[in-house]
Write a protein that holds these residues in place. Structure first.
Motif, PDB file in Angstrom:
ATOM      1  N   ILE A 294       0.849  -1.184   0.000  1.00 10.98           N
ATOM      2  CA  ILE A 294       0.000   0.000   0.000  1.00 10.98           C
ATOM      3  C   ILE A 294       0.884   1.232   0.000  1.00 10.98           C
ATOM      4  CG2 ILE A 294      -1.732   1.285   1.291  1.00 10.98           C
ATOM      5  CD1 ILE A 294      -2.691  -1.318   2.447  1.00 10.98           C
ATOM      6  N   PRO A 295       0.683   2.142  -0.951  1.00 14.52           N
ATOM      7  CA  PRO A 295       1.511   3.355  -0.968  1.00 14.52           C
ATOM      8  C   PRO A 295       1.235   4.216   0.266  1.00 14.52           C
ATOM      9  CG  PRO A 295      -0.209   3.459  -2.628  1.00 14.52           C
ATOM     10  CD  PRO A 295      -0.270   2.087  -2.042  1.00 14.52           C
ATOM     11  N   ALA A 296       2.189   5.098   0.561  1.00 15.89           N
ATOM     12  CA  ALA A 296       2.091   5.918   1.765  1.00 15.89           C
ATOM     13  C   ALA A 296       0.832   6.762   1.771  1.00 15.89           C
ATOM     14  CB  ALA A 296       3.319   6.803   1.876  1.00 15.89           C
ATOM     15  N   GLU A 304      -1.775   3.394   5.371  1.00 14.50           N
ATOM     16  CA  GLU A 304      -1.955   2.474   6.493  1.00 14.50           C
ATOM     17  C   GLU A 304      -3.370   2.444   6.996  1.00 14.50           C
ATOM     18  OE1 GLU A 304       0.864   0.825   6.342  1.00 14.50           O
ATOM     19  OE2 GLU A 304       1.267   2.954   6.426  1.00 14.50           O
TER      20      GLU A 304
ATOM     21  N   HIS B  96       6.911   5.229   9.215  1.00 11.02           N
ATOM     22  CA  HIS B  96       5.827   4.326   8.820  1.00 11.02           C
ATOM     23  C   HIS B  96       5.208   3.703  10.063  1.00 11.02           C
ATOM     24  CE1 HIS B  96       4.475   0.305   6.981  1.00 11.02           C
ATOM     25  NE2 HIS B  96       3.542   1.205   6.773  1.00 11.02           N
ATOM     26  N   GLY B 128       9.173   2.970  -0.736  1.00 14.44           N
ATOM     27  CA  GLY B 128       8.525   2.145   0.275  1.00 14.44           C
ATOM     28  C   GLY B 128       7.426   2.908   0.982  1.00 14.44           C
ATOM     29  N   PRO B 129       6.888   2.314   2.033  1.00 13.92           N
ATOM     30  CA  PRO B 129       5.686   2.893   2.640  1.00 13.92           C
ATOM     31  C   PRO B 129       5.850   4.130   3.541  1.00 13.92           C
ATOM     32  CG  PRO B 129       6.256   0.798   3.689  1.00 13.92           C
ATOM     33  CD  PRO B 129       7.209   0.988   2.567  1.00 13.92           C
ATOM     34  N   PRO B 130       7.038   4.525   3.986  1.00 15.71           N
ATOM     35  CA  PRO B 130       7.053   5.669   4.920  1.00 15.71           C
ATOM     36  C   PRO B 130       6.397   6.918   4.343  1.00 15.71           C
ATOM     37  CG  PRO B 130       9.166   4.602   4.938  1.00 15.71           C
ATOM     38  CD  PRO B 130       8.382   3.974   3.811  1.00 15.71           C
ATOM     39  N   PRO B 131       5.494   7.534   5.092  1.00 13.53           N
ATOM     40  CA  PRO B 131       4.750   8.677   4.571  1.00 13.53           C
ATOM     41  C   PRO B 131       5.466  10.019   4.735  1.00 13.53           C
ATOM     42  CG  PRO B 131       3.873   8.045   6.703  1.00 13.53           C
ATOM     43  CD  PRO B 131       4.984   7.081   6.393  1.00 13.53           C
ATOM     44  N   ARG B 132       6.422  10.098   5.653  1.00 14.09           N
ATOM     45  CA  ARG B 132       7.046  11.377   5.970  1.00 14.09           C
ATOM     46  C   ARG B 132       8.556  11.201   6.083  1.00 14.09           C
ATOM     47  NH1 ARG B 132       2.876  11.114   9.223  1.00 14.09           N
ATOM     48  NH2 ARG B 132       4.134  10.118  10.814  1.00 14.09           N
TER      49      ARG B 132
END
Ligand code: FES
Lengths: 362, 151
Positions: A294-296, A304, B96, B128-132
């Motif tokens: 799943i993308p951020a 998430e 994340h 990858g998934p980290p948003p910040r």
């Protein structure tokens, strides 16, 4: 003849008729799906093993940040047969989740959740949730690196829930971070709160199952056009088969536990990076793997949050399926719900396999 | 007639009693569960807003192209010395799901093993998934000592 005398003695004091009636009358339908009837009992057997070995482990285990790892190490190296008891506890937990999933999905695919067994299904789903909570809370207790990060990620995921998430996370962790306080807390869940809850719900589930008898898959019923099915008596025919299965499971457990003793790993260190190839217990891997894809950000939402909501909705769907599937309830074929079930199973299997294969391909 | 009236009175009386019983039970349960729920939520520990630590390593000890984890308050921090010799410090907590990140010498980036999140050397999340981005920390070098502060 003592047996007769004891029965007579009991009979004078309590009425044994319902028990006798149950033993004489309980029958198991025989058809091509009969084999699936064994998985519930198998899960129950493994649960019994968990209770027994769990009680043994509490005698030496010490739930704190300073002592948890060391006490498990002590069990594994100093206590006689400690390694065996712990190893069986861990292996049996895993087998139990496996048999429980097979039980769940066989019940789903044979549509045994349909009227009048909605409550049996709902209690079963609750049991499923409780067992996963058992798995999650037990995993932290050895306080090793893997369990530390698994708990960190797992509780953080709980923290993603809208509104209640942050409180829930602190409630689980016993503070802002995963620490020794979390160990004490998870121990409390693992050996007091969850066992108390499961006793009640398991009692209800078993009561309902006995009350309503075995469900016959609608497809089998239709094929027989109302003709009565062949059955076998529960006592002794089915029970002996059950016991045979349990005996095999016990042998398998003993073999697994002694040939592949459960590892303890490195002690948790909050100031070490997460090790490469980290991964939760296999029954959480499909969710773990999905979160990786799943993308951020998806639109204005954090990936998430959407993922977590998606899984919650999936769980909610399963919980409510007896009330949604109106066609099965009235005994008609219900291909839509069958395909949804197959889809869910396929999703879980594929993402689990990915979880193990994908890192190696990278 | 008289009898019916009496019945109605009895009925009303019963309803009042039932209501009183029901609401006092409800109050009783709330007063039991409220403290339990509050008890379960752990107390907040006060944390200072600004904070600084002196790292346990000397400036000269650090190789170029290397990263080390240090203890920053109750959380891990990451000190990176780039191949150009520049020092950078971040919170080592992945944005994340809070795993602890590490410096990868072979790729010269910052990596989170949990879900394969990657950050560049400015702490920016690049794949990858980290948003910040990683939270940067302030660095202060005094002689041979390295001091890290919350920005
Ligand atoms: S916790 Fe770092 S990538 Fe998921």
């Amino acid at each position: 003849m003592t047996g007769v005398r004891i029965t007579a003695w009991l009979e004078e004091r309590i009425d044994l008729w319902p028990l006798r009636h149950f033993i004489q009358k309980k029958a198991i339908p025989v058809h091509r799906h009969t084999v699936w009837y064994y998985f519930g009992g198998m899960t129950l057997f493994l649960f019994g093993i968990q209770v027994a070995t769990g009680i043994l482990l509490t005698l030496y285990y010490r739930p704190s940040g300073e002592e948890a790892y060391e006490s498990v190490q002590f069990i594994m190296t100093d206590v006689q047969f400690g390694w065996l008891v712990r190893s069986i506890h861990s292996w049996s937990a895993n087998l139990m989740v496996l048999t429980m999933m097979m039980h769940l999905f066989s019940v789903y695919l044979t549509q045994a959740y349909r009227k009048p067994r909605e409550l049996t299904w709902v209690t079963g789903m609750l049991l499923f949730g409780i067992v996963l909570c058992f798995g999650f809370s037990g995993y932290l207790l050895p306080w090793n690196v893997l369990s530390y990060f698994a708990t960190k990620v797992g509780t953080e995921i709980a923290g993603q829930f809208p509104l209640v998430g942050q409180v829930l996370m602190r409630l689980l962790r016993g503070g802002d971070e995963v620490t020794g306080a979390t160990v004490s807390r998870f121990y409390g869940f693992h050996i007091a709160i969850l066992p108390a809850t499961i006793t009640v719900i398991l009692g209800l589930h078993l009561f309902l199952v006995q009350k309503q008898g075995m469900s016959i898959p609608p497809a089998v019923e239709r094929a027989h056009r109302g003709q009565p099915l062949k059955t076998m008596p529960f006592v002794p025919n089915f029970l002996l088969r059950d016991l045979f299965g349990w005996f095999v499971a016990l042998g398998l457990l003993a073999a697994l536990a002694s040939l592949f003793p459960w590892e303890l790993g490195q002690k948790a260190d909050p100031f070490a990076p997460a090790p490469a190839g980290i991964r939760p217990e296999w029954y959480f891997v499909f969710m773990f793997q999905s979160l990786k894809y799943i993308p951020a950000k998806i639109g204005p939402f954090e990936g998430e949050v959407l993922g977590v909501l998606g899984f919650s909705l999936g769980g909610l769907f399963l919980l409510l399926v007896p009330f949604l599937d109106k066609r099965s309830a009235s005994g008609e074929p219900s291909p839509l719900f069958r395909w949804i079930g197959i889809g869910i199973i396929a999703y879980i299997v594929i993402f689990t396999v990915f979880g193990y294969v994908a890192p190696a391909m990278k | 007639m008289v009898v019916q009236q009496q019945d109605e009175q009895v009925d009303r009386g019963r309803r009042v009693v039932n209501w009183l019983l029901g609401s006092s039970l409800a109050v009783l349960f709330v007063s039991i569960f409220y403290p339990i729920v509050k008890y379960l939520v752990p107390p907040k520990l006060a944390e200072p807003m600004t904070f600084s630590v002196t790292l346990p390593w000397k400036l000269a000890e650090l190789k170029a192209n290397s990263g080390r984890i240090f203890r920053f308050r109750s959380l891990p921090g990451l000190l990176v010395k780039t191949s150009g010799g520049e020092l950078r410090a971040f919170s080592a907590v992945c944005t994340h799901l809070q795993c602890t990140v590490q410096y990868r010498e072979d790729r010269q980036d910052i990596w989170c093993a949990c879900h394969n999140g990657v950050y560049d050397l400015n702490g920016k999340n690049i794949s990858g998934p980290p948003p910040r981005p990683l939270e940067p920390l302030k660095l202060n070098v005094r002689g041979d000592q390295i001091i890290v502060m919350k920005g």
